[in-house]
Write an enzyme that holds these catalytic residues in place. Structure first.
Site, short mmCIF file in Angstrom:
data_model
loop_
_atom_site.label_atom_id
_atom_site.label_comp_id
_atom_site.label_asym_id
_atom_site.label_seq_id
_atom_site.Cartn_x
_atom_site.Cartn_y
_atom_site.Cartn_z
N ASP A 12 27.69 61.80 62.13
CA ASP A 12 28.68 61.89 63.19
C ASP A 12 30.07 61.50 62.69
O ASP A 12 30.20 60.67 61.78
CB ASP A 12 28.28 60.96 64.34
CG ASP A 12 28.89 61.37 65.66
OD1 ASP A 12 29.53 62.44 65.73
OD2 ASP A 12 28.74 60.61 66.64
N HIS A 29 33.90 68.91 58.59
CA HIS A 29 32.51 69.33 58.41
C HIS A 29 32.22 69.65 56.94
O HIS A 29 31.15 69.32 56.42
CB HIS A 29 32.20 70.54 59.28
CG HIS A 29 32.25 70.26 60.75
ND1 HIS A 29 31.60 69.18 61.32
CD2 HIS A 29 32.87 70.91 61.77
CE1 HIS A 29 31.81 69.18 62.63
NE2 HIS A 29 32.58 70.21 62.93
N LEU A 123 13.06 62.90 45.61
CA LEU A 123 13.43 62.64 47.00
C LEU A 123 13.02 63.81 47.90
O LEU A 123 13.16 64.97 47.51
CB LEU A 123 14.94 62.41 47.10
CG LEU A 123 15.49 62.16 48.51
CD1 LEU A 123 15.11 60.77 48.99
CD2 LEU A 123 17.01 62.33 48.53
#
Length: 235
Positions: A12, A29, A123
């Site tokens: 956010d 973004h 990962l």
């Protein structure tokens, strides 16, 4: 308590971060997308096994069309970038959410990325795209109801474990820690079932500025918690 096995993150503050710099929201973004790889590396270095990022929610379609179009273009291009990142870092990538609303080219890139990285054992990164937890649960219930109708399961067999197997996250352990950046303190329809026993960490730092230092602080907060899962702690 050790390092969380699975961290879920709500990315956010990209737009607010850009506004503070007199830049368009789409710039925020783009910078936020670049930060994902940095945090993946930092988390992996700390021993985290799973990271799940909330990239685009089912509610995000209600944003201005120009911003939605830019986000879709960013996600489309990111799939190609992520393919290289996954190969470089031995990272498995999954996408959760209803991707059928995305354009065919982006869907194909998602399938290509998941297929190419499925054997990597570093990962585990999951990206939530056109994801909403209520939508996920509705889709799961519909599929389960169809299986009951066809006699593949009986209602008496339905359990928490079975419901979990119908969710988008069926191949993932539940998150141990949720991080939300930029000061908001709500779940925003994110992993409502899966976060039942997670610790929540909220920070005012906008996502593009969230770095290893902030990740370490979140992990330290997690390690300070007394996780008893409803049981009385034995002295």
């Amino acid at each position: 308590m050790g390092v969380p096995n699975h961290i879920a993150i709500i990315l956010d503050g990209n737009g607010r971060w850009a506004k503070q710099r007199n830049m368009p929201r789409n710039y925020g973004h783009a910078q936020g997308a670049k930060n994902v790889e940095r945090i993946c590396k930092a988390a992996h270095d700390r021993g985290v096994k799973y990271l799940t990022f909330y990239a685009f929610s089912t509610e995000n379609w209600d944003r201005p069309q120009e911003e939605v179009d830019a986000l879709m273009k960013l996600l489309h291009n990111y799939m190609k970038t992520c393919l290289k990142t996954a190969s470089k870092n031995n990272m498995r990538v999954r996408v959760i959410g209803d991707i059928t609303r995305l354009d065919t080219s982006t869907q194909n890139r998602i399938h290509e990325l998941e297929e190419a990285s499925k054997a990597y054992d570093g990962l585990n990164m999951t990206i939530a795209i056109n994801y909403g937890s209520r939508d996920e649960i509705v889709r799961a219930v519909r599929t389960m109801a169809e299986d009951v109708k066809e006699g593949r399961i009986v209602p008496e067999e339905i359990s928490e474990a079975m419901i979990s197997r119908y969710l988008d996250t069926k191949d993932l352990p539940d998150p141990d820690l949720l991080i939300r950046t930029s000061g908001e303190q709500r779940l925003s329809n994110y992993l409502l079932w899966q976060l039942a026993y997670a610790e929540f960490y909220f920070t005012s730092v906008h996502w593009p500025d969230f770095r290893k230092k902030e990740l370490d602080e979140a992990i330290e907060y997690y390690q300070s918690r007394d996780r008893r899962f409803g049981k009385v702690k034995e002295e």
